[in-house]
Design a protein around this motif. Sequence first.
Motif, short mmCIF file in Angstrom:
data_model
loop_
_atom_site.label_atom_id
_atom_site.label_comp_id
_atom_site.label_asym_id
_atom_site.label_seq_id
_atom_site.Cartn_x
_atom_site.Cartn_y
_atom_site.Cartn_z
N ASN A 195 29.12 -63.89 -21.24
CA ASN A 195 30.54 -63.06 -20.96
C ASN A 195 30.06 -61.74 -20.70
O ASN A 195 30.96 -61.45 -19.94
N ARG A 198 29.01 -61.20 -17.25
CA ARG A 198 30.02 -61.74 -16.13
C ARG A 198 31.06 -60.67 -16.31
O ARG A 198 31.42 -60.22 -15.01
N GLN A 199 31.00 -59.67 -17.27
CA GLN A 199 32.12 -58.51 -17.14
C GLN A 199 31.30 -57.35 -16.58
O GLN A 199 31.72 -56.10 -16.71
N TYR A 369 33.57 -59.43 -27.06
CA TYR A 369 33.13 -60.46 -26.06
C TYR A 369 32.87 -61.75 -26.43
O TYR A 369 32.10 -62.54 -25.71
N HIS A 371 32.67 -65.52 -26.36
CA HIS A 371 33.31 -66.53 -25.42
C HIS A 371 34.33 -67.29 -25.71
O HIS A 371 34.50 -67.72 -26.86
N ILE A 454 33.32 -68.29 -16.60
CA ILE A 454 33.67 -68.00 -18.05
C ILE A 454 34.91 -68.95 -18.28
O ILE A 454 36.15 -68.44 -17.92
#
Length: 457
Positions: A195, A198-199, A369, A371, A454
């Motif tokens: 996560n 991906r951010q 954060y 998931h 996600i």
Amino acid sequence: MKKFNRRDFLKAASATAAASVVVGCAQTNASSPQLPPAQGQSVIGLVVPKMQVVRVGFIGVGQRGYGHVKRMSHIEGTKIVAICDTHDEVLERSAQYLVEKGLEKPALYSGSERAYQQMLARDDIDIVIISTPWAWHAPMAIDTMNSAKHAFVEVPLALTVEEMWQIVDTAERTQKNCMMMENVNYGRDELMVLNMVRQGLFGELLHGEAAYIHELRWQMKEIEHKTGSWRTEWHAKRDGNLYPTHGLGPVSQYMNINRGDRFDYLTSMSSPALGRSAYAKREFAADHPRNQLDYIAGDMNTTIIKTVQGRSIMVQHDTTTPRPYSRHNLIQGTNGVFAGFPNRIALENNGSKSFHEWDHDMQAWYDKYDHPLWVKMGEEAQRNGGHGGMDFLMFWRMIYCLRNGEPLDQDVYDGAAWSVISPLSAQSVANRSSSVDVPDFTRGAWKNAKPLGIVGA
């Protein structure tokens, strides 16, 4: 849909299994950039018809498989139809667990190493969970897909480059899922880091580190049954990374391997192989079979993988030396780094302190954060157990995808790419750490495949 013929399957399955076992014993040849011709369509993003109830068969319920039976029985929308094992005691134990839970007793198959083919000939099974010794993973997965069922295989997916291609070809030809069940991808920390990645928290990714460092010499005392009865012998068969996927799976997902990047080549080297023979001399009589083996697998193997996009990944394996457990789980980007065992983070921007100092306090990072899968299912996953809940969450997610017509989080190309590091590392070690090409099991489809997203729950 073509009607399934039991007699034809049994005939084909016997031939396929025999061929796979022979190939599995063959010497791995050097990798070649020339890809074998496809026998079917790519299964990247494969979606199969929704299943209201997922009917499950199990092959192997000795250790891991028994836990899988227990966890599967807690998941809504599943029915355990049949179980196969060569050991009657563990077979009855699994059946008894289900009966005591108030569930219907499954059909049981035993009596020979090929009894699983009789189970596969049934037409009331949708998926098969394979938890057997490594040498059987490839033939059983191939037979499962050839019987019009989806295969879910314990790690590693297979043992040789040839077996990996056979499995990929079969999945593409049959359009069946073949997922290697890499449970570590469903650990809380690994999901959180995915996560974070991906951010964009770590910036552009540069380097990863993965490992399976787990002292397992005690398994050498498992002689007749259990994992050590067959796994010990691999230390006398292959000098390389014997078990690469636990650490490598999560790092590969961080880096979008097979989904925008892929493994290009590797180089590998091993330390001396000293610990297993010393342990055998200390713990067994001089004439014991454990003292007759020539343990050739280096106590520590270190493999470096280069990706097409230029990133590097260090993968280590050590199940012999006395040291704390670790999977490393390190991901380095242009803005900072996360590392596991113990968890710690250092960022240049948006960190809690200077990047010259590790931040070991994870709670604030979990709060921000974690998931979505873990937020939704983490408590239930931990309650049902399996390596801190990751096993249950993996099974829950598998069933969810099958029931809702969604692609699985891991596909056959992932299992092949992560598992093939073992035979290729041995090839590199045997050739003075020369670089070895990693096959592109996607046949170029990785360039346009979408990264793993996600997802919610």
